[in-house]
Scaffold this motif. Structure first.
Motif, PDB file in Angstrom:
ATOM      1  N   GLN A   1      -6.900   8.433   6.154  1.00  9.25           N
ATOM      2  CA  GLN A   1      -5.854   7.417   6.181  1.00  9.25           C
ATOM      3  C   GLN A   1      -6.426   6.107   5.656  1.00  9.25           C
ATOM      4  OE1 GLN A   1      -4.929   6.216  10.371  1.00  9.25           O
ATOM      5  NE2 GLN A   1      -6.253   7.923  10.932  1.00  9.25           N
ATOM      6  N   VAL A   2      -5.523   5.178   5.339  1.00  8.91           N
ATOM      7  CA  VAL A   2      -5.956   3.884   4.810  1.00  8.91           C
ATOM      8  C   VAL A   2      -5.299   2.743   5.579  1.00  8.91           C
ATOM      9  CG1 VAL A   2      -6.441   4.756   2.479  1.00  8.91           C
ATOM     10  CG2 VAL A   2      -4.173   3.835   2.994  1.00  8.91           C
ATOM     11  N   ASP A   3      -5.921   1.589   5.479  1.00  7.41           N
ATOM     12  CA  ASP A   3      -5.376   0.369   6.064  1.00  7.41           C
ATOM     13  C   ASP A   3      -4.054   0.048   5.356  1.00  7.41           C
ATOM     14  OD1 ASP A   3      -4.892  -2.588   6.163  1.00  7.41           O
ATOM     15  OD2 ASP A   3      -6.721  -2.570   7.381  1.00  7.41           O
ATOM     16  N   PRO A   4      -2.974  -0.211   6.087  1.00  9.62           N
ATOM     17  CA  PRO A   4      -1.675  -0.433   5.449  1.00  9.62           C
ATOM     18  C   PRO A   4      -1.551  -1.752   4.696  1.00  9.62           C
ATOM     19  CG  PRO A   4      -1.493  -0.737   7.823  1.00  9.62           C
ATOM     20  CD  PRO A   4      -2.874  -0.225   7.555  1.00  9.62           C
TER      21      PRO A   4
ATOM     22  N   ASN B   1      -0.838   4.067  10.318  1.00  9.92           N
ATOM     23  CA  ASN B   1      -1.465   3.900   9.002  1.00  9.92           C
ATOM     24  C   ASN B   1      -0.953   4.959   8.037  1.00  9.92           C
ATOM     25  OD1 ASN B   1      -3.099   1.908  10.176  1.00  9.92           O
ATOM     26  ND2 ASN B   1      -4.663   3.409  10.731  1.00  9.92           N
ATOM     27  N   PRO B   2      -0.981   4.662   6.724  1.00 12.65           N
ATOM     28  CA  PRO B   2      -0.606   5.698   5.756  1.00 12.65           C
ATOM     29  C   PRO B   2      -1.686   6.778   5.664  1.00 12.65           C
ATOM     30  CG  PRO B   2      -1.047   3.588   4.648  1.00 12.65           C
ATOM     31  CD  PRO B   2      -1.240   3.365   6.104  1.00 12.65           C
ATOM     32  N   TRP B   3      -1.261   8.006   5.779  1.00 14.54           N
ATOM     33  CA  TRP B   3      -2.155   9.159   5.643  1.00 14.54           C
ATOM     34  C   TRP B   3      -1.991   9.760   4.252  1.00 14.54           C
ATOM     35  CZ3 TRP B   3      -4.417  12.562   9.740  1.00 14.54           C
ATOM     36  CH2 TRP B   3      -4.620  11.863  10.937  1.00 14.54           C
ATOM     37  N   ILE B   4      -3.105  10.060   3.603  1.00  7.88           N
ATOM     38  CA  ILE B   4      -3.060  10.704   2.287  1.00  7.88           C
ATOM     39  C   ILE B   4      -2.324  12.033   2.411  1.00  7.88           C
ATOM     40  CG2 ILE B   4      -4.441  11.655   0.397  1.00  7.88           C
ATOM     41  CD1 ILE B   4      -4.742   8.588   0.752  1.00  7.88           C
ATOM     42  N   LEU B   5      -2.747  12.829   3.360  1.00  7.71           N
ATOM     43  CA  LEU B   5      -2.190  14.162   3.557  1.00  7.71           C
ATOM     44  C   LEU B   5      -0.682  14.132   3.789  1.00  7.71           C
ATOM     45  CD1 LEU B   5      -2.881  17.179   4.022  1.00  7.71           C
ATOM     46  CD2 LEU B   5      -3.238  16.601   6.414  1.00  7.71           C
TER      47      LEU B   5
ATOM     48  N   ILE C   1       0.834  -1.207   0.000  1.00 13.38           N
ATOM     49  CA  ILE C   1       0.000   0.000   0.000  1.00 13.38           C
ATOM     50  C   ILE C   1       0.864   1.250   0.000  1.00 13.38           C
ATOM     51  CG2 ILE C   1      -1.727   1.302   1.319  1.00 13.38           C
ATOM     52  CD1 ILE C   1      -2.738  -1.270  -0.117  1.00 13.38           C
ATOM     53  N   GLY C   2       1.980   1.223   0.716  1.00 15.69           N
ATOM     54  CA  GLY C   2       2.888   2.363   0.738  1.00 15.69           C
ATOM     55  C   GLY C   2       2.324   3.541   1.512  1.00 15.69           C
ATOM     56  N   GLY C   3       2.907   4.715   1.269  1.00 17.40           N
ATOM     57  CA  GLY C   3       2.474   5.927   1.932  1.00 17.40           C
ATOM     58  C   GLY C   3       3.329   6.275   3.138  1.00 17.40           C
ATOM     59  N   ILE C   4       2.933   7.349   3.798  1.00 18.30           N
ATOM     60  CA  ILE C   4       3.668   7.896   4.934  1.00 18.30           C
ATOM     61  C   ILE C   4       2.734   8.005   6.133  1.00 18.30           C
ATOM     62  CG2 ILE C   4       4.860   9.981   5.801  1.00 18.30           C
ATOM     63  CD1 ILE C   4       6.516   8.490   3.741  1.00 18.30           C
ATOM     64  N   THR C   5       3.219   7.604   7.291  1.00 21.18           N
ATOM     65  CA  THR C   5       2.434   7.741   8.514  1.00 21.18           C
ATOM     66  C   THR C   5       2.562   9.168   9.052  1.00 21.18           C
ATOM     67  OG1 THR C   5       4.233   7.062   9.960  1.00 21.18           O
ATOM     68  CG2 THR C   5       2.819   5.325   9.112  1.00 21.18           C
ATOM     69  N   ARG C   6       1.718   9.498  10.001  1.00 29.04           N
ATOM     70  CA  ARG C   6       1.708  10.856  10.556  1.00 29.04           C
ATOM     71  C   ARG C   6       2.955  11.129  11.393  1.00 29.04           C
ATOM     72  NH1 ARG C   6      -3.086  13.121  14.321  1.00 29.04           N
ATOM     73  NH2 ARG C   6      -2.659  11.134  15.303  1.00 29.04           N
ATOM     74  N   TYR C   7       3.285  10.231  12.281  1.00 26.95           N
ATOM     75  CA  TYR C   7       4.503  10.333  13.078  1.00 26.95           C
ATOM     76  C   TYR C   7       4.830   8.951  13.621  1.00 26.95           C
ATOM     77  CZ  TYR C   7       1.062  10.867  16.915  1.00 26.95           C
ATOM     78  OH  TYR C   7       0.005  10.698  17.768  1.00 26.95           O
TER      79      TYR C   7
ATOM     80  N   PRO D   1      -0.729   6.097  17.319  1.00 26.26           N
ATOM     81  CA  PRO D   1      -1.743   5.118  17.719  1.00 26.26           C
ATOM     82  C   PRO D   1      -3.137   5.379  17.153  1.00 26.26           C
ATOM     83  CG  PRO D   1      -1.462   6.718  19.466  1.00 26.26           C
ATOM     84  CD  PRO D   1      -0.487   7.094  18.379  1.00 26.26           C
ATOM     85  N   TYR D   2      -3.346   6.541  16.520  1.00 27.61           N
ATOM     86  CA  TYR D   2      -4.682   6.958  16.095  1.00 27.61           C
ATOM     87  C   TYR D   2      -5.235   6.028  15.008  1.00 27.61           C
ATOM     88  CZ  TYR D   2      -8.410  10.069  14.456  1.00 27.61           C
ATOM     89  OH  TYR D   2      -9.620  10.609  14.084  1.00 27.61           O
ATOM     90  N   HIS D   3      -6.267   5.282  15.325  1.00 29.28           N
ATOM     91  CA  HIS D   3      -6.905   4.312  14.417  1.00 29.28           C
ATOM     92  C   HIS D   3      -5.931   3.251  13.905  1.00 29.28           C
ATOM     93  CE1 HIS D   3     -10.928   6.005  14.168  1.00 29.28           C
ATOM     94  NE2 HIS D   3     -10.401   7.199  14.050  1.00 29.28           N
ATOM     95  N   ARG D   4      -4.846   3.042  14.619  1.00 25.84           N
ATOM     96  CA  ARG D   4      -3.866   2.043  14.158  1.00 25.84           C
ATOM     97  C   ARG D   4      -4.495   0.669  14.237  1.00 25.84           C
ATOM     98  NH1 ARG D   4       1.853   2.364  16.864  1.00 25.84           N
ATOM     99  NH2 ARG D   4       0.674   1.645  18.677  1.00 25.84           N
ATOM    100  N   ILE D   5      -4.355  -0.077  13.169  1.00 25.68           N
ATOM    101  CA  ILE D   5      -4.990  -1.386  13.067  1.00 25.68           C
ATOM    102  C   ILE D   5      -4.026  -2.501  13.448  1.00 25.68           C
ATOM    103  CG2 ILE D   5      -6.120  -2.973  11.455  1.00 25.68           C
ATOM    104  CD1 ILE D   5      -6.865  -0.443   9.811  1.00 25.68           C
ATOM    105  N   TYR D   6      -2.774  -2.364  13.067  1.00 27.71           N
ATOM    106  CA  TYR D   6      -1.777  -3.406  13.297  1.00 27.71           C
ATOM    107  C   TYR D   6      -0.642  -2.837  14.128  1.00 27.71           C
ATOM    108  CZ  TYR D   6      -4.300  -5.111   9.221  1.00 27.71           C
ATOM    109  OH  TYR D   6      -5.282  -5.491   8.352  1.00 27.71           O
TER     110      TYR D   6
END
Length: 200
Positions: A164-167, A122-126, A102-108, A112-117
């Motif tokens: 954000q999306v599921d990684p 999670n990767p954030w679009i922004l 899936i790729g992408g960049i996490t917020r920091y 922990p915010y909505h972290r699934i795994y």
């Protein structure tokens, strides 16, 4: 803060308030100097997230890698090609990259915010598109558009972008649509168009 102070200086200049303009510019310069002195991590070649007060009232450096540090160039504090910015953006790319298909960049780091795994987050679009803003600032429209294409693959058929999306499967997590994600796309496309107009 730096952007607010420089904007205040510009407003003062419009009204020919030169004493106020000079005071705001001096304050902005002091902020930039303080950033280099107190937030720059020489051993890591990047900016820290910030400073916070401990319960005892002492200042404590927060060295967390945070994608919002893109603001060091975005608000004009430092040039996008400077070693200060390049080192910070490299840390964001390297340490906040989601290492799945899936790729992408996490917020920091360890968000922990909505972290699934049990991942960095999670990767954030922004946050991923903030890398594109850096490419735009350096005049690299193709690299910026590659990141816009990445974001497009995370949109619904009606072009709704989430926060954000599921990684692992790319499904939307949290808010959708997130206006900020859409606004960031518009900002990048405008920047790319400006680059191409200048190249003509």
């Amino acid at each position: 803060m730096w952007a607010g102070l420089t904007a205040a200086a510009e407003l003062a200049n419009l009204f020919n308030e030169q004493d106020r303009r000079a005071a705001w510019l001096l304050a902005a310069d002091e902020v930039r100097t303080a950033m280099k002195k107190h937030l720059w991590l020489e051993n890591e070649g990047r900016f820290a997230r910030g400073l916070s007060l401990t319960e005892s009232g002492a200042l404590e450096l927060d060295g967390t890698v945070d994608s919002s540090a893109f603001a060091t160039f975005y608000f004009g504090v430092f040039p996008p090609e400077s070693a200060l910015v390049e080192g910070t953006m490299r840390a964001i790319r390297d340490r906040l990259a989601v290492r799945t298909e899936i790729g992408g960049i996490t917020r920091y780091e360890n968000d922990p915010y909505h972290r699934i795994y049990e991942t960095n987050g999670n990767p954030w679009i922004l946050c991923t598109l903030w890398l594109a803003e850096h490419e735009v600032a350096k005049g690299n429209d193709q690299a910026a558009l590659d990141l816009v294409r990445w974001a497009r693959t995370k949109a619904t058929p009606s072009m709704i972008l989430p926060e954000q999306v599921d990684p692992h499967d790319g499904q939307h997590v949290s808010v959708a649509p997130l206006t900020w994600s859409h606004a960031q796309i518009v900002s990048i496309v405008q920047g790319c168009l400006t680059i191409r107009r200048k190249a003509r």
